[in-house]
Scaffold this active site. Sequence first.
Site, PDB file in Angstrom:
ATOM      1  N   SER A 176      11.508  -2.578   0.486  1.00 22.89           N
ATOM      2  CA  SER A 176      10.788  -2.219  -0.733  1.00 22.89           C
ATOM      3  C   SER A 176      11.234  -0.891  -1.344  1.00 22.89           C
ATOM      4  CB  SER A 176       9.286  -2.207  -0.468  1.00 22.89           C
ATOM      5  OG  SER A 176       8.967  -1.385   0.629  1.00 22.89           O
ATOM      6  N   HIS A 204       9.442  -8.637  -2.240  1.00 20.99           N
ATOM      7  CA  HIS A 204      10.344  -8.251  -3.332  1.00 20.99           C
ATOM      8  C   HIS A 204      11.465  -9.261  -3.581  1.00 20.99           C
ATOM      9  CE1 HIS A 204       8.421  -4.338  -3.640  1.00 20.99           C
ATOM     10  NE2 HIS A 204       8.297  -4.430  -2.329  1.00 20.99           N
ATOM     11  N   LYS A 237       3.752  -9.287  -7.521  1.00 15.14           N
ATOM     12  CA  LYS A 237       4.998  -8.659  -7.956  1.00 15.14           C
ATOM     13  C   LYS A 237       5.689  -9.588  -8.958  1.00 15.14           C
ATOM     14  CE  LYS A 237       4.780  -5.501  -4.221  1.00 15.14           C
ATOM     15  NZ  LYS A 237       4.729  -5.352  -2.777  1.00 15.14           N
TER      16      LYS A 237
HETATM   17  C1  PLP Z   1       3.642  -4.853  -1.939  1.00 17.51           C
HETATM   18  C2  PLP Z   1       4.017  -5.211  -0.551  1.00 17.51           C
HETATM   19  C3  PLP Z   1       3.093  -5.774   0.325  1.00 17.51           C
HETATM   20  C4  PLP Z   1       1.636  -5.859  -0.004  1.00 17.51           C
HETATM   21  O1  PLP Z   1       1.358  -6.852  -0.900  1.00 17.51           O
HETATM   22  P1  PLP Z   1       0.025  -6.733  -1.766  1.00 17.51           P
HETATM   23  O2  PLP Z   1      -0.224  -8.093  -2.255  1.00 17.51           O
HETATM   24  O3  PLP Z   1       0.319  -5.748  -2.831  1.00 17.51           O
HETATM   25  O4  PLP Z   1      -1.041  -6.247  -0.817  1.00 17.51           O
HETATM   26  C5  PLP Z   1       3.544  -6.212   1.546  1.00 17.51           C
HETATM   27  N1  PLP Z   1       4.825  -6.084   1.907  1.00 17.51           N
HETATM   28  C6  PLP Z   1       5.739  -5.512   1.103  1.00 17.51           C
HETATM   29  C7  PLP Z   1       7.156  -5.393   1.562  1.00 17.51           C
HETATM   30  C8  PLP Z   1       5.355  -5.041  -0.144  1.00 17.51           C
HETATM   31  O5  PLP Z   1       6.239  -4.441  -0.929  1.00 17.51           O
END
Ligand code: PLP
Length: 388
Positions: A176, A204, A237
């Site tokens: 990330s 991602h 995302k």
């Molecule tokens: C954003 C993210 C999460 C968490 O997901 P949410 O739905 O925002 O709680 C988990 N793992 C990674 C690698 C992330 O970037």
Amino acid sequence: MKDLAAPLAARRAAGLYRQRRRVGSPQAAEIEVDGRRLLAFCSNDYLGLAAHPQIAAALARGAERWGTGAGAAHLISGHSRAHEALEEALAEFVGAPRALLFSTGYMANLGVISALAGRGDRVFEDRLNHASLLDGARLGGARLLRYRHADAADLEARLAAAGSSERLVASDGVFSMDGDLAPLPALLAAARRHDARLLVDDAHGLGVLGPGGRGSLAHAGLVPETDDLILVGTLGKAFGTFGAFVAGSEALIETLIQQARPYIYTTAPPPALAEATLASLALVQGEDWRRERLRALIARLRAGAAELGLPLMDSTTPVQPLLVGEAGAALALSEQLLAAGILVPAIRPPTVPEGSARLRISLSAAHSEAQVDTLLAALDAAGAGRVA
Ligand SMILES: *Cc1c(COP(=O)(O)O)cnc(C)c1O
């Protein structure tokens, strides 16, 4: 009772203070922040779907049909037909036998890891894994062992040294804060040689990589259809909505329904949200042009940065970090860009390792080529080529 003010002051002095901004517009390439219009390179809205009218309309229709609240946990009376339809569509999308919705990706990771690895078990994680994967090992009480970043040989050595116990390997698909890809086939092969499962958190990669946006696993030619390969996908995302899911075997999903505390002890997400995500899934699958546009913008940013001598980290994904080093310098650079009307967050320890503070530039299909050029010119003017 512990004093709270002094540690806060120390954190501020160290340039590590976290602060929120107030956004006054929907997500887009330009957003209104604290009353100013800014060109933003900071969201995870990679496909530009977070404010898509068709998805917003599906959410509104969903609210008319279902109301706003699910009313209860999935296992009581909160599991609607809309949730069920979304689970089926997501499973089909990624090629898994089943999928299970979670309220957030954070909770999905806590749920899977704690359900599969408890006291006496071992969880092997990449050093740069997302915080939620680390916290999952803690919640279950398993022993956490961290291997060198993206290093399947180091993982294998640690698996071999671990003796006999239940083992789970967990990795981000796309890291990330770095944007690079995990070596998934090598990780899976190492896990298989040592009777371990592999969990891939594709927050991602889903929607962005692979044919039809099916994610990091599909990009690597893998399908989460066996007992030893588990996919966690997030919907906040690239999908532009909210929530997450776990995809895998029938037995895995049933195990999670029985045992994953972050699944059992929480209210189901609004059914209308499931309707919105179904609309989003159709766009993710159907509109390849969003991924193509993203690829073109990534290439443009990287070519421009190379020309200007800007130290972009090695990444082929929309996460394009610019390495700075010291937290204070990263913050100063971010503030210079802000003065020029551009929002790029400085990412500092403990989110990234000490000495590797960076600007996390993220691109979206919503950006234009001209906006990428504006960013490059502003980075050059701020002296970003000279800080690292
Ligand atoms: C954003 C993210 C999460 C968490 O997901 P949410 O739905 O925002 O709680 C988990 N793992 C990674 C690698 C992330 O970037």
